[in-house]
Write an enzyme that holds these catalytic residues in place. Structure first.
Site, short mmCIF file in Angstrom:
data_model
loop_
_atom_site.label_atom_id
_atom_site.label_comp_id
_atom_site.label_asym_id
_atom_site.label_seq_id
_atom_site.Cartn_x
_atom_site.Cartn_y
_atom_site.Cartn_z
N PHE A 14 -11.51 -46.68 -17.45
CA PHE A 14 -12.26 -46.92 -16.29
C PHE A 14 -13.94 -47.30 -16.60
CE2 PHE A 14 -13.68 -42.62 -17.29
CZ PHE A 14 -14.88 -42.47 -16.78
N LYS A 71 -3.50 -54.50 -18.37
CA LYS A 71 -3.23 -53.45 -17.51
C LYS A 71 -4.59 -52.51 -17.52
CE LYS A 71 -2.56 -49.53 -17.48
NZ LYS A 71 -3.53 -48.64 -16.46
N GLU A 73 -6.48 -48.19 -13.50
CA GLU A 73 -5.81 -47.87 -11.90
C GLU A 73 -7.06 -47.52 -11.12
OE1 GLU A 73 -5.03 -46.07 -14.65
OE2 GLU A 73 -3.81 -44.32 -14.12
N ARG A 74 -8.32 -46.97 -11.87
CA ARG A 74 -9.26 -46.22 -10.98
C ARG A 74 -10.33 -47.45 -10.52
NH1 ARG A 74 -10.64 -41.87 -15.21
NH2 ARG A 74 -8.79 -40.79 -15.46
N SER A 95 -9.02 -42.69 -24.18
CA SER A 95 -9.25 -41.53 -24.79
C SER A 95 -8.64 -41.38 -25.95
CB SER A 95 -9.06 -40.43 -23.66
OG SER A 95 -7.81 -40.61 -23.45
N CYS A 105 -18.74 -44.81 -23.97
CA CYS A 105 -18.13 -44.40 -25.22
C CYS A 105 -19.32 -44.53 -26.12
CB CYS A 105 -17.01 -45.08 -25.60
SG CYS A 105 -17.46 -47.09 -25.85
N GLU A 117 -14.85 -33.93 -26.06
CA GLU A 117 -15.65 -35.05 -25.39
C GLU A 117 -15.84 -34.56 -23.83
OE1 GLU A 117 -13.49 -38.86 -24.98
OE2 GLU A 117 -15.52 -39.91 -25.03
P1 NAD Z 1 -7.70 -42.75 -20.49
O1 NAD Z 1 -7.26 -42.57 -22.07
O2 NAD Z 1 -7.47 -41.64 -19.43
O3 NAD Z 1 -7.08 -44.22 -19.94
C1 NAD Z 1 -7.17 -45.41 -20.69
C2 NAD Z 1 -5.73 -46.31 -20.03
O4 NAD Z 1 -4.76 -45.59 -20.53
C3 NAD Z 1 -5.99 -46.32 -18.70
O5 NAD Z 1 -5.55 -47.94 -18.28
C4 NAD Z 1 -5.01 -45.42 -18.29
O6 NAD Z 1 -3.96 -46.08 -17.14
C5 NAD Z 1 -3.96 -45.41 -19.47
N1 NAD Z 1 -3.30 -44.13 -19.45
C6 NAD Z 1 -3.89 -42.83 -19.06
N2 NAD Z 1 -2.92 -41.90 -19.32
C7 NAD Z 1 -1.95 -42.15 -20.03
C8 NAD Z 1 -0.77 -41.66 -20.46
N3 NAD Z 1 -0.52 -40.41 -20.45
N4 NAD Z 1 0.17 -42.31 -21.02
C9 NAD Z 1 -0.16 -43.78 -21.31
N5 NAD Z 1 -1.17 -44.63 -20.66
C10 NAD Z 1 -2.13 -43.71 -20.02
O7 NAD Z 1 -9.33 -43.16 -20.43
P2 NAD Z 1 -10.36 -43.14 -19.31
O8 NAD Z 1 -10.58 -41.90 -18.85
O9 NAD Z 1 -10.03 -44.51 -18.30
O10 NAD Z 1 -11.76 -43.77 -20.29
C11 NAD Z 1 -12.47 -42.90 -20.66
C12 NAD Z 1 -12.25 -42.73 -22.16
O11 NAD Z 1 -12.26 -43.86 -22.68
C13 NAD Z 1 -13.19 -41.73 -22.96
O12 NAD Z 1 -12.50 -41.06 -23.86
C14 NAD Z 1 -14.03 -42.90 -23.71
O13 NAD Z 1 -14.82 -42.40 -24.96
C15 NAD Z 1 -13.02 -44.07 -23.80
N6 NAD Z 1 -13.68 -45.09 -24.20
C16 NAD Z 1 -13.67 -45.47 -25.57
C17 NAD Z 1 -14.39 -46.81 -26.00
C18 NAD Z 1 -14.57 -47.23 -27.49
O14 NAD Z 1 -14.87 -48.40 -27.53
N7 NAD Z 1 -13.95 -46.43 -28.46
C19 NAD Z 1 -14.80 -47.38 -25.03
C20 NAD Z 1 -14.58 -47.00 -23.47
C21 NAD Z 1 -14.06 -45.89 -23.26
#
Ligand code: NAD
Length: 498
Positions: A149, A173, A176-177, A226, A281, A382
């Site tokens: 997101f 994909k 969704e937020r 994450s 991130c 985190e």
């Molecule tokens: P998230 O992991 O909750 O979601 C990321 C994606 O995974 C979304 O598209 C979501 O729909 C999907 N998803 C969520 N739960 C899932 C599940 N149980 N099974 C399969 N798919 C699932 O992350 P977020 O809250 O949207 O974003 C924040 C996180 O992203 C933080 O941990 C941040 O550090 C990380 N991030 C990392 C980088 C990097 O470059 N390393 C960059 C941006 C964000």
């Protein structure tokens, strides 16, 4: 209320699912839109469209692909305000911050405009008598991106311009937020002349992600999010034989040496810790104060933390907006309490902040905790919110040991006026992206972005030269055009150069 549908084969489609999710305005706490969540059948429809499109797109000339990238880039410039407004409304970040991510994402498109240059292969004349050898790279086919997101446009742009410019077709994909930016990007690609089916968007949750991981016709998956989900994606995609890069979460440390300019360091730590409400991130979340720097540094950070103007992202005076959801707000508030209970000093407390007229918004004020130790949850987890934790150590060696013991390795920074300290730090620290007096060292688009340890699963960093390698596979051709009278030289021994 906005209403979002999938974008498949150049058109919006409701798909087969009936499940929906609300999109929120984090500043008001109210639902502002709704999207349809994809079922596996919808992912399959998108992959089928992308597979059909690959038959021609994969054969298109590299100049055609570059020209479409140039046109797409111009449209991103023209629609910068619209994109920034959509991002701010769904994410909560300020308009200027949103504009910043549009620009940083657009730089990947600018990099992709140079694809003819970057896909030039290598040629060796006369590797043996009458024999030449050359290598080149070809696209993989249908590839997918799954994004978080916190950068609704920039993180997807880390992926699809390079995937598409190298001749692949793409299924995105997004989170969704924050569906709005991807919906607009799909329409801009179409205006830029990208053939239908080359870029597709399926909105969804875990169901859609797992359908992507299981789909036999997807060749590669890029994920950013994450760490637990990155691991899930890495394992799932590997199990079905896909190429995968899965970027995970972070805990980014800023080390402040006693010889640093402490005003400069405090300014930049506050900007890096609270910008985008700590939801980057590459945000700094742990400040490692070395030796006698600590007391003065904490005073300076406190002063600046108190001055941060929190408000609605569309207000030009706002420096920090809300966090993305009520759950995210509760998580930050809970961690402040846990830190306090564990013995940290709450120097600036953001728990009770209320923004007038936005009492239901997901706001939490910038928070500063001092005397945090490595066993506290506020350090080990985190938090992804506007919370800076100060840890105190005696010297550079202890600072390096602390960072290197942390399971994450995304970004880090050192503030110092010593070239020797900087060089020791950059060589010894086990982190992928390092800033020397630069708090948020996000690599430019023509370099690659990626962390170490639990911040990245897979072999390739994202965008830049590694992005091109990730989305292509190599071929090496050895050629011989013997003269009609030439001796064949065939032998049963393993051939060596003559
Ligand atoms: P998230 O992991 O909750 O979601 C990321 C994606 O995974 C979304 O598209 C979501 O729909 C999907 N998803 C969520 N739960 C899932 C599940 N149980 N099974 C399969 N798919 C699932 O992350 P977020 O809250 O949207 O974003 C924040 C996180 O992203 C933080 O941990 C941040 O550090 C990380 N991030 C990392 C980088 C990097 O470059 N390393 C960059 C941006 C964000």
């Amino acid at each position: 209320m906005s209403s979002y549908q999938h974008w498949i084969d150049g058109a919006h489609t409701a798909g087969s699912g009936t499940r929906t999710a609300d999109v929120f305005d984090p500043a008001t706490g109210q639902a502002s839109g709704q999207l349809l969540l994809a079922e596996p059948a919808d992912v399959d429809t998108a992959v089928s469209a992308a597979s059909r499109a690959f038959e021609t797109w994969g054969q298109s000339s590299v100049t055609t692909r570059a020209r479409i990238m140039f046109a797409f880039r111009e449209l991103l410039v023209q629609h910068e305000d619209e994109l920034a407004a959509v991002i701010s409304a769904e994410h909560g970040k300020t308009i200027d911050d949103a504009r910043g991510e549009v620009v940083r994402g657009r730089e990947v498109v600018e990099f992709a405009c140079g694809i003819p240059q970057m896909l030039k292969g290598e040629y060796s004349d006369q590797v043996s008598g009458g024999i030449d050898s050359f290598s080149f790279r070809q696209p993989l086919g249908v590839v997918a991106g799954i994004t978080p997101f916190n950068f609704p446009i920039m993180v997807p742009l880390w992926m699809h311009p390079i995937a598409i410019a190298t001749g692949n077709t793409f299924v995105l994909k997004p989170s969704e937020r924050v569906p709005g930016a991807s919906d607009l990007v799909a329409r801009l690609y179409q205006q830029a002349g990208l053939p239908d089916g080359v870029f597709n968007v399926v909105h969804g949750d875990k169901v859609a992600v797992d359908a992507i991981l299981d789909h036999p016709d997807i060749a590669a998956v890029s994920f950013v999010g994450s760490t637990p989900i990155a691991q899930h994606v890495h394992e799932g995609a590997s199990r079905t034989g896909k190429r995968v890069q899965a970027l995970g979460g972070a805990k980014n440390h800023a080390v402040v040496m006693p010889d640093a300019d402490l005003d400069y360091a405090a300014d930049h730590i506050v900007a890096a810790g609270y910008g985008s409400a700590g939801q980057r991130c590459m945000a700094i979340s742990a400040v490692v104060a070395v030796g006698p720097a600590a007391d003065t540094l904490v005073d300076k950070i406190r002063e600046r933390t108190r001055a941060v103007h929190v408000g609605v992202g569309t207000d030009p005076d706002t420096e920090m907006g809300p966090v993305v959801t009520r759950a995210a707000r509760d998580r930050v508030v809970d961690h402040i309490g846990q830190g306090e209970t564990a013995g940290a000093t709450v120097v600036v407390d953001g728990r009770d902040l209320v923004v007038d007229g936005h009492e239901e918004g997901f706001f939490v004020g910038p928070t500063l905790l001092d005397h945090v130790t490595t066993d506290m949850n506020v350090y080990t987890e985190e938090i992804f919110g506007p919370l800076l934790a100060v840890l105190r150590v005696d010297d550079l060696t202890q600072a390096l040991d602390l960072i290197n013991a942390n399971p994450y390795g995304n970004g880090t920074a050192v503030f110092t006026s010593s070239g020797e300290i900087a060089r020791t730090f950059q060589r010894a620290v086990q982190v992928g992206m390092i800033g020397i007096n630069v708090p948020v060292p996000v690599p430019m688009a023509f370099h690659s972005f990626g962390g170490w340890k639990n911040s990245l699963f897979g072999d390739h960093h994202i965008h830049g030269p590694e992005g091109i390698r990730f989305y292509t596979q190599g071929k090496v051709v050895t050629t011989r055009w013997p003269h009609v009278d030439e001796e064949s030289l065939a032998q049963l021994n393993f051939p060596t150069a003559k």
